[in-house]
Scaffold this motif. Structure first.
Motif, PDB file in Angstrom:
ATOM      1  N   SER A   1      -5.985   8.834  -8.894  1.00 45.79           N
ATOM      2  CA  SER A   1      -7.281   8.289  -8.471  1.00 45.79           C
ATOM      3  C   SER A   1      -7.076   7.054  -7.603  1.00 45.79           C
ATOM      4  O   SER A   1      -6.000   6.445  -7.591  1.00 45.79           O
ATOM      5  CB  SER A   1      -8.115   7.919  -9.702  1.00 45.79           C
ATOM      6  OG  SER A   1      -7.541   6.802 -10.362  1.00 45.79           O
ATOM      7  N   TRP A   2      -8.154   6.683  -6.906  1.00 48.48           N
ATOM      8  CA  TRP A   2      -8.087   5.490  -6.058  1.00 48.48           C
ATOM      9  C   TRP A   2      -7.836   4.236  -6.899  1.00 48.48           C
ATOM     10  O   TRP A   2      -7.089   3.351  -6.499  1.00 48.48           O
ATOM     11  CB  TRP A   2      -9.387   5.347  -5.276  1.00 48.48           C
ATOM     12  CG  TRP A   2      -9.329   4.201  -4.303  1.00 48.48           C
ATOM     13  CD1 TRP A   2      -9.803   2.946  -4.483  1.00 48.48           C
ATOM     14  CD2 TRP A   2      -8.721   4.220  -3.007  1.00 48.48           C
ATOM     15  NE1 TRP A   2      -9.535   2.172  -3.382  1.00 48.48           N
ATOM     16  CE2 TRP A   2      -8.871   2.934  -2.458  1.00 48.48           C
ATOM     17  CE3 TRP A   2      -8.072   5.197  -2.259  1.00 48.48           C
ATOM     18  CZ2 TRP A   2      -8.399   2.592  -1.199  1.00 48.48           C
ATOM     19  CZ3 TRP A   2      -7.607   4.869  -0.995  1.00 48.48           C
ATOM     20  CH2 TRP A   2      -7.760   3.570  -0.474  1.00 48.48           C
TER      21      TRP A   2
ATOM     22  N   TYR B   1       0.832  -1.210   0.000  1.00 43.02           N
ATOM     23  CA  TYR B   1       0.000   0.000   0.000  1.00 43.02           C
ATOM     24  C   TYR B   1       0.867   1.262   0.000  1.00 43.02           C
ATOM     25  O   TYR B   1       0.660   2.175  -0.809  1.00 43.02           O
ATOM     26  CB  TYR B   1      -0.920  -0.043   1.213  1.00 43.02           C
ATOM     27  CG  TYR B   1      -1.887   1.123   1.319  1.00 43.02           C
ATOM     28  CD1 TYR B   1      -2.705   1.473   0.258  1.00 43.02           C
ATOM     29  CD2 TYR B   1      -2.007   1.837   2.508  1.00 43.02           C
ATOM     30  CE1 TYR B   1      -3.604   2.512   0.360  1.00 43.02           C
ATOM     31  CE2 TYR B   1      -2.899   2.885   2.631  1.00 43.02           C
ATOM     32  CZ  TYR B   1      -3.704   3.223   1.548  1.00 43.02           C
ATOM     33  OH  TYR B   1      -4.585   4.268   1.655  1.00 43.02           O
ATOM     34  N   ARG B   2       1.861   1.289   0.864  1.00 42.52           N
ATOM     35  CA  ARG B   2       2.728   2.467   0.948  1.00 42.52           C
ATOM     36  C   ARG B   2       3.580   2.614  -0.317  1.00 42.52           C
ATOM     37  O   ARG B   2       3.805   3.728  -0.795  1.00 42.52           O
ATOM     38  CB  ARG B   2       3.624   2.368   2.180  1.00 42.52           C
ATOM     39  CG  ARG B   2       2.881   2.509   3.511  1.00 42.52           C
ATOM     40  CD  ARG B   2       2.162   3.864   3.601  1.00 42.52           C
ATOM     41  NE  ARG B   2       3.077   4.972   3.455  1.00 42.52           N
ATOM     42  CZ  ARG B   2       3.711   5.571   4.460  1.00 42.52           C
ATOM     43  NH1 ARG B   2       3.484   5.144   5.701  1.00 42.52           N
ATOM     44  NH2 ARG B   2       4.522   6.584   4.253  1.00 42.52           N
ATOM     45  N   SER B   3       4.037   1.516  -0.862  1.00 52.34           N
ATOM     46  CA  SER B   3       4.827   1.568  -2.097  1.00 52.34           C
ATOM     47  C   SER B   3       3.987   2.111  -3.243  1.00 52.34           C
ATOM     48  O   SER B   3       4.470   2.901  -4.068  1.00 52.34           O
ATOM     49  CB  SER B   3       5.338   0.176  -2.459  1.00 52.34           C
ATOM     50  OG  SER B   3       6.174  -0.333  -1.452  1.00 52.34           O
TER      51      SER B   3
ATOM     52  N   ALA C   1      -1.602  -0.056  -8.758  1.00 48.90           N
ATOM     53  CA  ALA C   1      -0.185  -0.051  -8.396  1.00 48.90           C
ATOM     54  C   ALA C   1       0.076  -0.989  -7.217  1.00 48.90           C
ATOM     55  O   ALA C   1       1.086  -1.706  -7.184  1.00 48.90           O
ATOM     56  CB  ALA C   1       0.250   1.371  -8.057  1.00 48.90           C
ATOM     57  N   LYS C   2      -0.828  -1.019  -6.268  1.00 49.54           N
ATOM     58  CA  LYS C   2      -0.678  -1.911  -5.125  1.00 49.54           C
ATOM     59  C   LYS C   2      -0.764  -3.370  -5.546  1.00 49.54           C
ATOM     60  O   LYS C   2      -0.009  -4.226  -5.066  1.00 49.54           O
ATOM     61  CB  LYS C   2      -1.756  -1.603  -4.083  1.00 49.54           C
ATOM     62  CG  LYS C   2      -1.637  -2.468  -2.829  1.00 49.54           C
ATOM     63  CD  LYS C   2      -2.787  -2.236  -1.874  1.00 49.54           C
ATOM     64  CE  LYS C   2      -2.678  -3.165  -0.667  1.00 49.54           C
ATOM     65  NZ  LYS C   2      -3.838  -3.075   0.217  1.00 49.54           N
TER      66      LYS C   2
ATOM     67  N   GLU D   1       4.442   5.535  -5.536  1.00 51.14           N
ATOM     68  CA  GLU D   1       4.549   5.434  -6.998  1.00 51.14           C
ATOM     69  C   GLU D   1       3.572   6.354  -7.714  1.00 51.14           C
ATOM     70  O   GLU D   1       3.941   7.035  -8.675  1.00 51.14           O
ATOM     71  CB  GLU D   1       4.313   3.991  -7.436  1.00 51.14           C
ATOM     72  CG  GLU D   1       4.392   3.788  -8.947  1.00 51.14           C
ATOM     73  CD  GLU D   1       4.106   2.363  -9.367  1.00 51.14           C
ATOM     74  OE1 GLU D   1       3.648   2.168 -10.510  1.00 51.14           O
ATOM     75  OE2 GLU D   1       4.337   1.442  -8.560  1.00 51.14           O
ATOM     76  N   VAL D   2       2.311   6.381  -7.276  1.00 50.88           N
ATOM     77  CA  VAL D   2       1.288   7.132  -8.024  1.00 50.88           C
ATOM     78  C   VAL D   2       1.129   8.565  -7.533  1.00 50.88           C
ATOM     79  O   VAL D   2       0.568   9.403  -8.243  1.00 50.88           O
ATOM     80  CB  VAL D   2      -0.069   6.403  -7.968  1.00 50.88           C
ATOM     81  CG1 VAL D   2       0.051   5.002  -8.519  1.00 50.88           C
ATOM     82  CG2 VAL D   2      -0.627   6.366  -6.545  1.00 50.88           C
ATOM     83  N   GLY D   3       1.562   8.864  -6.310  1.00 49.13           N
ATOM     84  CA  GLY D   3       1.420  10.214  -5.785  1.00 49.13           C
ATOM     85  C   GLY D   3       0.034  10.473  -5.222  1.00 49.13           C
ATOM     86  O   GLY D   3      -0.885   9.668  -5.377  1.00 49.13           O
TER      87      GLY D   3
END
Length: 507
Positions: free
Chosen positions: A400-401, A388-390, A407-408, A394-396
């Motif tokens: 969007s959610w 989640y933190r990574s 990404a997660k 990555e996306v900033g």
């Protein structure tokens, strides 16, 4: 002679409804009265004007189904839309009689017993033909009662997506008459105490062409005529068990609910629709969850599982989610290692309420020490948090959610690949912890030490260690769920459900 479960349900219903002591006390008077009740709930139709409305209320009616007029065959009427008139006419004919010889021989049809049909018949002179199975008038009447009564669990089961079919399906346990009476008594209470008027509410679709057209859709009762019916019909049977389990929390019927749940251990359930029937049963581990009043929450959460490759449920990925629902239902019913592996094969993230299901499986079914399971859970939570933190990095913050979740998912898939590729327990821990540490810059939690020690030493079998890590790393944290709820661009649950509860049947 063994009585067919479909007929036995009607016998138990008549005895329970009219206070009869034995099957021999059943007379045509009770039969006709019960058939009249079923006829009065044969279809459902909208009440009042729905033009310009978002929703419309429905009511039961004794009218024949006519989908073009938005008079829909009730989910408790076990017949096909095309053949329902045969069932309707048979009931009307029976109810018009003043008295009937219940023991008279009778050739029964599929319209009366949905699992019946024409079979080959053989004569003494060697001719082969087609014929209906022999029964009695009493058997016919009992079948008509079960086919129409609203006092049985039922739902409209969807087969396929968009172009698929829908079948009215009832869920009947194969119990002794006395246990069936308890089941019916409890189900009546469930309907009275737990069902609200929202089950008879249907959405109204607005189509904007040359003129506005408002089309009422089937009401919510088609998802199931019991509380907390699932959005996915594949989960209908397990949701019914969850609804029964919720009644253990009600002081005045808790003993009855416990008695019913105990009777369902090692009991076959029949899912019966027009022209077909399937048999299933529930694992005693799942029945125990129901007895504790915990199963409903698990079933509700399964609908919000998100497959990594698919994202949220929608029409475009409905087929993939339907497959997941089928395997999830199978896992919950059978609850053994093969069905768990099939469930785990769907790479997905789970709502945190699924934690109880995973704990039950690993502790009770796999017989893994509870402290090891708890330790593995802490490592899994940490891995999910790392992903989640990574993804956030990555996306900033402006993304969007959905972008964040994609990404997660990539990170979780990468971590799972490390788990799958490990050839030993120590390699499993080394690969996974090293990769997660590089992504986050944090060390694994000390609470995970016991699991890591048992896995690295080989004391915990490699396959079990892998399954523990993978399963618990897929659990979303409560913090993430809260973040999602507060996200400005988060799609509402109501809109998600609208996508998936679309009426795919022909009108």
């Amino acid at each position: 002679m063994t009585t067919h479960v479909y007929l036995k349900y009607a016998i138990a219903l008549l005895m329970e409804e009219y206070g009869l002591q034995t099957e021999q006390n059943i007379t045509f008077k009770e039969i006709r009265e019960e058939l009249t009740k079923g006829l009065n709930a044969f279809s459902v139709k909208p009440i009042g004007d729905y033009y310009g409305q978002a929703e419309v209320k429905y009511e039961f009616t004794k009218e024949k189904n006519d989908a073009k007029k938005y008079i829909f065959l009730s989910p408790n009427t076990i017949a096909s839309e095309m053949k329902a008139s045969n069932l309707y006419n048979a009931i009307c004919k029976t109810c018009s009689e003043e008295n009937i010889d219940l023991l008279k021989a009778y050739k029964i049809s599929q319209s009366e017993v949905p699992t019946s049909g024409e079979f080959n018949t053989f004569s003494d002179n060697g001719n082969i033909g087609r014929g209906k199975p022999s029964a009695t008038v009493l058997d016919e009447c009992l079948a008509l009662i079960t086919s129409t009564t609203a006092l049985k669990p039922c739902l409209q089961y969807k087969t396929g997506v968009v172009k698929g079919t829908t079948d009215n399906t009832c869920l009947i346990p194969d119990l002794d008459i006395s246990d069936l009476q308890n089941f019916i008594k409890l189900f009546k209470r469930v309907r009275i105490q737990k069902l609200d008027s929202s089950l008879m509410i249907g959405k109204v679709r607005c189509e904007n062409g040359k003129t506005l057209k408002y089309t009422p859709k089937r009401p919510n009762i088609f998802n199931g005529n019991f509380p907390n019916a699932p959005h996915s019909s594949a989960l209908g049977s397990i949701a019914l068990l969850g609804a029964i389990g919720e009644m253990t929390k009600e002081k005045d019927v808790s003993k009855l609910a416990m008695k019913v749940l105990e009777s369902l251990i090692d009991c076959n359930f029949y899912a019966i629709k027009y022209g077909d029937a399937s048999v299933f049963s529930f694992s005693h581990f799942i029945i125990r969850l129901a007895e504790r009043g915990k199963l409903r929450r698990i079933v509700d959460s399964l609908y919000y599982v998100e497959l990594y490759k698919e994202g949220r449920r929608s029409k475009s990925n409905a087929f993939e989610y339907q497959k997941f629902d089928l395997f999830a239902s199978r896992f919950l019913q059978i609850f053994n290692r093969p069905t768990f592996k099939d469930f785990l094969a769907f790479r997905a993230e789970y709502p945190y309420n699924i934690e109880l299901l995973l704990n039950t499986y690993f502790c009770d079914m796999e017989k893994i020490d509870k402290e090891i399971v708890t330790s593995a859970k802490e490592l899994g939570k940490w891995l999910n948090y790392v992903a989640y933190r990574s993804a956030q990095k990555e996306v900033g913050t402006s993304s969007s959610w959905d972008d964040l979740i994609k990404a997660k998912a990539k990170v979780l898939v990468e971590l799972e690949s490390s788990v799958f590729s490990a050839k030993s327990g120590d390699a499993l821990i080394a690969y996974t912890i090293t990769r997660a540490g590089r992504l986050s810059g944090f060390d694994a939690p000390t609470e995970a030490s016991l699991f890591m020690e048992k896995a690295a030493s080989g004391e915990l079998p490699l396959e079990q260690a892998k399954n523990l890590i993978i399963a618990f790393s897929r659990l979303k944290s409560k913090k993430e769920e809260a973040d999602k709820a507060s996200s400005n661009d988060n799609q509402s649950i109501e809109n998600e459900n609208e996508e998936m509860t679309e009426d795919y049947s022909n009108i």
